[in-house]
Design a protein around this motif. Structure first.
Motif, PDB file in Angstrom:
ATOM      1  N   VAL A  70       0.840  -1.223   0.000  1.00 31.47           N
ATOM      2  CA  VAL A  70       0.000   0.000   0.000  1.00 31.47           C
ATOM      3  C   VAL A  70       0.864   1.258   0.000  1.00 31.47           C
ATOM      4  CG1 VAL A  70      -2.103  -1.018   0.965  1.00 31.47           C
ATOM      5  CG2 VAL A  70      -0.382  -0.094   2.529  1.00 31.47           C
ATOM      6  N   LEU A  71       2.024   1.187   0.661  1.00 32.20           N
ATOM      7  CA  LEU A  71       2.927   2.346   0.655  1.00 32.20           C
ATOM      8  C   LEU A  71       3.424   2.613  -0.761  1.00 32.20           C
ATOM      9  CD1 LEU A  71       5.127   1.845   3.848  1.00 32.20           C
ATOM     10  CD2 LEU A  71       3.628   3.791   3.364  1.00 32.20           C
ATOM     11  N   ALA A  72       3.819   1.549  -1.461  1.00 29.93           N
ATOM     12  CA  ALA A  72       4.324   1.712  -2.834  1.00 29.93           C
ATOM     13  C   ALA A  72       3.214   2.252  -3.741  1.00 29.93           C
ATOM     14  CB  ALA A  72       4.857   0.382  -3.354  1.00 29.93           C
ATOM     15  N   ASN A  73       2.024   1.692  -3.615  1.00 28.72           N
ATOM     16  CA  ASN A  73       0.900   2.181  -4.435  1.00 28.72           C
ATOM     17  C   ASN A  73       0.579   3.640  -4.144  1.00 28.72           C
ATOM     18  OD1 ASN A  73      -0.026   0.292  -6.331  1.00 28.72           O
ATOM     19  ND2 ASN A  73      -1.031  -0.921  -4.748  1.00 28.72           N
ATOM     20  N   ALA A  74       0.549   4.007  -2.855  1.00 30.75           N
ATOM     21  CA  ALA A  74       0.221   5.397  -2.492  1.00 30.75           C
ATOM     22  C   ALA A  74       1.264   6.345  -3.086  1.00 30.75           C
ATOM     23  CB  ALA A  74       0.141   5.545  -0.974  1.00 30.75           C
ATOM     24  N   ARG A  75       2.544   5.969  -2.966  1.00 27.04           N
ATOM     25  CA  ARG A  75       3.625   6.821  -3.510  1.00 27.04           C
ATOM     26  C   ARG A  75       3.500   6.974  -5.023  1.00 27.04           C
ATOM     27  NH1 ARG A  75       7.464   3.564  -0.984  1.00 27.04           N
ATOM     28  NH2 ARG A  75       7.734   4.246   1.174  1.00 27.04           N
ATOM     29  N   GLU A  76       3.292   5.860  -5.706  1.00 27.24           N
ATOM     30  CA  GLU A  76       3.205   5.900  -7.175  1.00 27.24           C
ATOM     31  C   GLU A  76       2.001   6.732  -7.621  1.00 27.24           C
ATOM     32  OE1 GLU A  76       5.367   4.817  -9.297  1.00 27.24           O
ATOM     33  OE2 GLU A  76       6.657   3.623  -7.982  1.00 27.24           O
ATOM     34  N   LYS A  77       0.871   6.548  -6.937  1.00 21.17           N
ATOM     35  CA  LYS A  77      -0.321   7.333  -7.288  1.00 21.17           C
ATOM     36  C   LYS A  77      -0.054   8.824  -7.108  1.00 21.17           C
ATOM     37  CE  LYS A  77      -3.923   3.973  -5.879  1.00 21.17           C
ATOM     38  NZ  LYS A  77      -5.019   3.755  -4.899  1.00 21.17           N
ATOM     39  N   GLY A  78       0.544   9.173  -5.979  1.00 23.17           N
ATOM     40  CA  GLY A  78       0.823  10.583  -5.693  1.00 23.17           C
ATOM     41  C   GLY A  78       1.800  11.182  -6.696  1.00 23.17           C
ATOM     42  N   MET A  79       2.864  10.444  -6.996  1.00 25.29           N
ATOM     43  CA  MET A  79       3.884  10.973  -7.916  1.00 25.29           C
ATOM     44  C   MET A  79       3.327  11.108  -9.328  1.00 25.29           C
ATOM     45  SD  MET A  79       6.395  11.976  -6.210  1.00 25.29           S
ATOM     46  CE  MET A  79       7.400  12.501  -7.603  1.00 25.29           C
ATOM     47  N   GLU A  80       2.434  10.210  -9.710  1.00 27.30           N
ATOM     48  CA  GLU A  80       1.837  10.315 -11.047  1.00 27.30           C
ATOM     49  C   GLU A  80       1.054  11.621 -11.147  1.00 27.30           C
ATOM     50  OE1 GLU A  80      -1.032  10.510 -13.975  1.00 27.30           O
ATOM     51  OE2 GLU A  80      -1.767   9.882 -11.996  1.00 27.30           O
TER      52      GLU A  80
END
Lengths: 209, 209
Positions: B57-67
């Motif tokens: 979930v941390l990786a997904n949250a980071r990727e979503k935010g950076m996108e």
């Protein structure tokens, strides 16, 4: 979009013996129930020193429900009444009287755990029996406050949110910032536990109502 | 009726990188924040076998935010992104594909405890620095299901409620009848933990944003 027991209850006259907007919200928006609101006029004057917190909310819920049952002259299929208190170290915290009282109350809760108790009473008549059946239960939820700053507590008191709420806070709104975690039923903290839904399903399934 | 840090944030462009109606509800109705919604287009295609649920979930949250950060070309003061999963015995449960899948999922959860993890990422720029600051955290809540009847589970699946929800249920609606208790943050189960509010308050207080 509603469960079968809820649809069944829509064909009955269900009365909520409470004017609490939070209890209405739980029954309407969460469960999807239709009901009439007839707030109890029972004055909450029981001598608290004679009851444990659990027995106190049970007694209040029963008295509230019976007051509405008597007033409606059995013109209802099911009456739901409830009473919620916040309890810290055995002491029941009521609604704060004024900003100073709210600040004191929240300062006591701050960084500590406390308990929320909701007593619920259901009153209904089976078939054409003349006597009502009364069923009561109590639910406990532990609530753990963060160690919040004095500034945050003062700011929250300044919003005016604490004054209609037992313990001086509402977990369903901005005071959620104060609450680190709960252990138990969320809806119990708001004013009606989800175990009420389970009981309603059982009453419908067993053809009690 | 809002807290000072929330009023401060109303003067900023806050972007929620999620289209989830439940996350919007938490930020709007619970916290009182104003924000724009720019749902991330990051495809959730990370190889789950390579991550623990928390790291996933941390990786997904980071990727979503950076996108969203990249797409907005830094035209935002603060971006909030999040990812929530339901986890039973180490296995991540997604949104159910169809009624049978939903029934299987809810049958696994039934009478058991599971965990809900929400990863949250905040992306903001301090002063006129060209590089964004990224802050991520994960919150865990334990959820304990009652032993619900097969009929109740089938009835719930029949309402259509499970299909847009990780784990196939939403504690904020009629599925609350299934949940006996939680241990942790309620809002985390719904999609954004209240520890996010605490972090936002800290960022405003320390003049980071």
């Amino acid at each position: 979009m509603s469960l079968p027991f809820v649809r069944h209850l829509r064909g009955k006259r269900v009365v909520l013996a409470s004017g609490s907007p939070r209890r209405k919200e739980i029954l309407s928006s969460v469960l999807g129930l239709k009901y009439d609101v007839v707030p109890s006029t029972f004055p909450e004057t029981l001598d608290r020193s004679k009851y444990s917190p659990k027995d106190y909310v049970l007694a209040n819920a029963r008295e509230k429900g019976m007051e509405v049952y008597t007033r409606l002259n059995s013109n209802a299929d099911l009456i739901i009444s409830a009473d919620t208190v916040v309890c810290l170290d055995g002491e029941i915290l009521e609604k704060p009287r004024d900003p100073d009282h709210a600040f004191d109350m929240l300062s006591k809760l701050n960084g500590n755990k406390h308990y929320v108790y909701t007593g619920v009473t259901l009153i209904y008549k089976k078939d054409n029996s003349s006597d009502p059946i009364t069923y009561s239960f109590v639910e406990e939820t532990e609530v753990i406050f963060r160690k919040n700053s004095e500034d945050m507590i003062r700011a929250y008191v300044g919003t005016g949110d604490p004054f209609d709420k037992a313990g001086g806070y509402g977990y369903q709104g901005i005071a959620s910032v104060f609450v680190e975690k709960i252990n138990g039923c969320y809806y119990n903290v708001v004013g009606l536990p989800s175990s009420l839904f389970v009981k309603l399903e059982e009453l419908v399934r067993t053809k009690e109502i």
